[in-house]
Structures are given as structure tokens and as C-alpha cells.
Design a protein around this motif. Structure first.
Motif, PDB file in Angstrom:
ATOM      1  N   PRO A  87     -11.575   4.821  -8.912  1.00 55.13           N
ATOM      2  CA  PRO A  87     -10.680   5.269  -7.842  1.00 55.13           C
ATOM      3  C   PRO A  87     -10.226   4.109  -6.959  1.00 55.13           C
ATOM      4  CG  PRO A  87     -12.925   5.703  -7.219  1.00 55.13           C
ATOM      5  CD  PRO A  87     -12.961   5.172  -8.629  1.00 55.13           C
ATOM      6  N   GLU A  88      -8.992   4.185  -6.485  1.00 52.94           N
ATOM      7  CA  GLU A  88      -8.488   3.187  -5.541  1.00 52.94           C
ATOM      8  C   GLU A  88      -8.827   3.668  -4.129  1.00 52.94           C
ATOM      9  OE1 GLU A  88      -4.550   0.945  -5.760  1.00 52.94           O
ATOM     10  OE2 GLU A  88      -4.166   2.518  -4.290  1.00 52.94           O
ATOM     11  N   CYS A  89      -9.478   2.828  -3.366  1.00 49.68           N
ATOM     12  CA  CYS A  89      -9.859   3.166  -1.997  1.00 49.68           C
ATOM     13  C   CYS A  89      -9.055   2.319  -1.021  1.00 49.68           C
ATOM     14  CB  CYS A  89     -11.349   2.898  -1.783  1.00 49.68           C
ATOM     15  SG  CYS A  89     -12.413   3.847  -2.868  1.00 49.68           S
ATOM     16  N   LYS A  90      -8.794   2.893   0.154  1.00 51.36           N
ATOM     17  CA  LYS A  90      -8.067   2.162   1.199  1.00 51.36           C
ATOM     18  C   LYS A  90      -8.878   2.228   2.478  1.00 51.36           C
ATOM     19  CE  LYS A  90      -3.417   2.726  -0.520  1.00 51.36           C
ATOM     20  NZ  LYS A  90      -2.047   3.054  -0.182  1.00 51.36           N
ATOM     21  N   PHE A  91      -8.927   1.105   3.172  1.00 49.49           N
ATOM     22  CA  PHE A  91      -9.671   0.980   4.409  1.00 49.49           C
ATOM     23  C   PHE A  91      -8.714   0.360   5.416  1.00 49.49           C
ATOM     24  CE2 PHE A  91     -14.006   0.771   6.113  1.00 49.49           C
ATOM     25  CZ  PHE A  91     -13.809   0.013   7.234  1.00 49.49           C
ATOM     26  N   GLY A  92      -8.421   1.055   6.505  1.00 50.56           N
ATOM     27  CA  GLY A  92      -7.479   0.551   7.490  1.00 50.56           C
ATOM     28  C   GLY A  92      -8.160   0.264   8.814  1.00 50.56           C
ATOM     29  N   LEU A  93      -7.696  -0.750   9.501  1.00 50.45           N
ATOM     30  CA  LEU A  93      -8.215  -1.129  10.807  1.00 50.45           C
ATOM     31  C   LEU A  93      -7.096  -1.096  11.829  1.00 50.45           C
ATOM     32  CD1 LEU A  93     -10.321  -4.236   9.757  1.00 50.45           C
ATOM     33  CD2 LEU A  93     -11.186  -1.970  10.304  1.00 50.45           C
ATOM     34  N   ASN A  94      -7.447  -0.969  13.084  1.00 53.60           N
ATOM     35  CA  ASN A  94      -6.491  -1.055  14.183  1.00 53.60           C
ATOM     36  C   ASN A  94      -6.236  -2.535  14.412  1.00 53.60           C
ATOM     37  OD1 ASN A  94      -4.982  -0.724  16.451  1.00 53.60           O
ATOM     38  ND2 ASN A  94      -6.674  -0.117  17.751  1.00 53.60           N
ATOM     39  N   ASP A  95      -5.356  -3.104  13.626  1.00 60.55           N
ATOM     40  CA  ASP A  95      -5.173  -4.549  13.572  1.00 60.55           C
ATOM     41  C   ASP A  95      -4.063  -5.025  14.504  1.00 60.55           C
ATOM     42  OD1 ASP A  95      -5.217  -7.187  12.814  1.00 60.55           O
ATOM     43  OD2 ASP A  95      -4.342  -6.844  10.850  1.00 60.55           O
ATOM     44  N   LYS A  96      -4.346  -6.028  15.300  1.00 61.74           N
ATOM     45  CA  LYS A  96      -3.395  -6.562  16.281  1.00 61.74           C
ATOM     46  C   LYS A  96      -2.114  -7.077  15.606  1.00 61.74           C
ATOM     47  CE  LYS A  96      -3.147  -9.966  20.049  1.00 61.74           C
ATOM     48  NZ  LYS A  96      -1.974  -9.352  20.590  1.00 61.74           N
ATOM     49  N   LEU A  97      -2.228  -7.717  14.456  1.00 58.19           N
ATOM     50  CA  LEU A  97      -1.034  -8.240  13.795  1.00 58.19           C
ATOM     51  C   LEU A  97      -0.090  -7.119  13.397  1.00 58.19           C
ATOM     52  CD1 LEU A  97      -2.594 -11.006  11.533  1.00 58.19           C
ATOM     53  CD2 LEU A  97      -1.306 -11.311  13.642  1.00 58.19           C
ATOM     54  N   LEU A  98      -0.617  -6.014  12.890  1.00 56.89           N
ATOM     55  CA  LEU A  98       0.209  -4.882  12.509  1.00 56.89           C
ATOM     56  C   LEU A  98       0.827  -4.240  13.734  1.00 56.89           C
ATOM     57  CD1 LEU A  98       1.206  -2.955  10.310  1.00 56.89           C
ATOM     58  CD2 LEU A  98      -0.883  -1.639  10.637  1.00 56.89           C
ATOM     59  N   ARG A 115     -14.310  -9.765  -4.085  1.00 60.79           N
ATOM     60  CA  ARG A 115     -13.290 -10.047  -5.102  1.00 60.79           C
ATOM     61  C   ARG A 115     -12.548  -8.792  -5.585  1.00 60.79           C
ATOM     62  NH1 ARG A 115     -18.155 -11.359  -8.424  1.00 60.79           N
ATOM     63  NH2 ARG A 115     -18.528  -9.516  -9.670  1.00 60.79           N
ATOM     64  N   CYS A 116     -13.062  -7.593  -5.290  1.00 59.32           N
ATOM     65  CA  CYS A 116     -12.379  -6.360  -5.715  1.00 59.32           C
ATOM     66  C   CYS A 116     -11.206  -5.999  -4.808  1.00 59.32           C
ATOM     67  CB  CYS A 116     -13.366  -5.199  -5.776  1.00 59.32           C
ATOM     68  SG  CYS A 116     -13.974  -4.651  -4.175  1.00 59.32           S
ATOM     69  N   VAL A 117     -11.066  -6.665  -3.648  1.00 59.78           N
ATOM     70  CA  VAL A 117      -9.988  -6.360  -2.702  1.00 59.78           C
ATOM     71  C   VAL A 117      -8.673  -6.952  -3.193  1.00 59.78           C
ATOM     72  CG1 VAL A 117      -9.159  -6.722  -0.338  1.00 59.78           C
ATOM     73  CG2 VAL A 117     -11.562  -6.223  -0.750  1.00 59.78           C
ATOM     74  N   ARG A 118      -7.614  -6.172  -3.098  1.00 61.45           N
ATOM     75  CA  ARG A 118      -6.273  -6.650  -3.477  1.00 61.45           C
ATOM     76  C   ARG A 118      -5.681  -7.392  -2.286  1.00 61.45           C
ATOM     77  NH1 ARG A 118      -4.868  -1.079  -6.397  1.00 61.45           N
ATOM     78  NH2 ARG A 118      -6.061  -1.499  -8.285  1.00 61.45           N
ATOM     79  N   LEU A 119      -5.764  -8.695  -2.325  1.00 56.11           N
ATOM     80  CA  LEU A 119      -5.339  -9.534  -1.200  1.00 56.11           C
ATOM     81  C   LEU A 119      -3.850  -9.427  -0.915  1.00 56.11           C
ATOM     82  CD1 LEU A 119      -7.516 -12.689  -1.883  1.00 56.11           C
ATOM     83  CD2 LEU A 119      -7.931 -10.838  -0.259  1.00 56.11           C
ATOM     84  N   ARG A 120      -3.045  -9.273  -1.942  1.00 57.13           N
ATOM     85  CA  ARG A 120      -1.595  -9.170  -1.741  1.00 57.13           C
ATOM     86  C   ARG A 120      -1.259  -7.940  -0.897  1.00 57.13           C
ATOM     87  NH1 ARG A 120       1.750 -10.471  -6.735  1.00 57.13           N
ATOM     88  NH2 ARG A 120       1.060 -12.501  -6.047  1.00 57.13           N
ATOM     89  N   THR A 121      -1.945  -6.832  -1.130  1.00 58.43           N
ATOM     90  CA  THR A 121      -1.722  -5.620  -0.337  1.00 58.43           C
ATOM     91  C   THR A 121      -2.148  -5.845   1.106  1.00 58.43           C
ATOM     92  OG1 THR A 121      -2.167  -4.286  -2.297  1.00 58.43           O
ATOM     93  CG2 THR A 121      -2.209  -3.151  -0.196  1.00 58.43           C
ATOM     94  N   PHE A 122      -3.261  -6.533   1.305  1.00 59.57           N
ATOM     95  CA  PHE A 122      -3.721  -6.816   2.662  1.00 59.57           C
ATOM     96  C   PHE A 122      -2.710  -7.686   3.405  1.00 59.57           C
ATOM     97  CE2 PHE A 122      -6.030  -9.384   5.789  1.00 59.57           C
ATOM     98  CZ  PHE A 122      -6.517  -8.373   6.592  1.00 59.57           C
TER      99      PHE A 122
END
Length: 85
Positions: free
Chosen positions: A20-31, A59-66
Motif C-alpha cells: 500500500p502507498e501511505c501518505k504522511f503530511g505535516l503542517n509545514d511552513k514552506l507549504l 529509502r522507501c520515501v518518494r523524495l520527488r513527491t516530498f
């Protein structure tokens, strides 16, 4: 208080079947700064956003998406692992 820093890690324990693809979001200042307007992360003159600096991902994190939308998207390996440090 002018600035405060938090140092830590995000540890995950995955017991999922399949890939499964999982997503984790933060309240990020840049966004928040990029979106601007009323949702810019400020309320009553105080910043409510989190600023991420100097972080390393598993290494499992998709850096391009981040880099694109600031969400941590990953397919977790089985067991315990350190998602972000």
C-alpha cells in the motif's frame, strides 16, 4: 519566545499486507508560505506552521513527491523502521 527547535525522529511499525502507498503530511511552513492568504499559517500574529530543516528520510520515501507537494509518500517495509530523522 523568538525561536524554538525540536530534534527527533518519526518511527513507524508497519504490519500491512501487499504494497500500500501511505501518505504522511505535516503542517509545514514552506507549504503554508507558498499558499499565502488566510491559510498562510498565521493566527493572531503567531506562526502555527512547522519549518522542516535538515531532515533525512528512509529509502522507501518518494523524495520527488516530498519536494513537489511536501507530503511524505512511501510504501512501507514490513516491521519497524525510522521514517524520518
Amino acid at each position: 519566545l523568538l525561536r524554538s527547535d525540536v530534534t527527533g525522529v518519526i518511527k513507524m511499525k508497519a504490519l500491512l499486507t501487499g504494497m500500500p502507498e501511505c501518505k504522511f503530511g505535516l503542517n509545514d511552513k514552506l507549504l503554508m508560505d507558498r499558499d499565502g492568504g488566510a491559510s498562510s499559517g498565521t493566527r493572531r500574529g503567531k506562526s502555527q506552521a512547522v519549518e522542516l530543516e535538515d531532515c533525512a528520510f528512509h529509502r522507501c520515501v518518494r523524495l520527488r513527491t516530498f519536494d513537489t507537494d511536501r507530503t511524505i509518500t512511501f510504501v512501507p517495509p514490513d516491521g519497524e523502521f525510522e521514517l524520518m530523522r
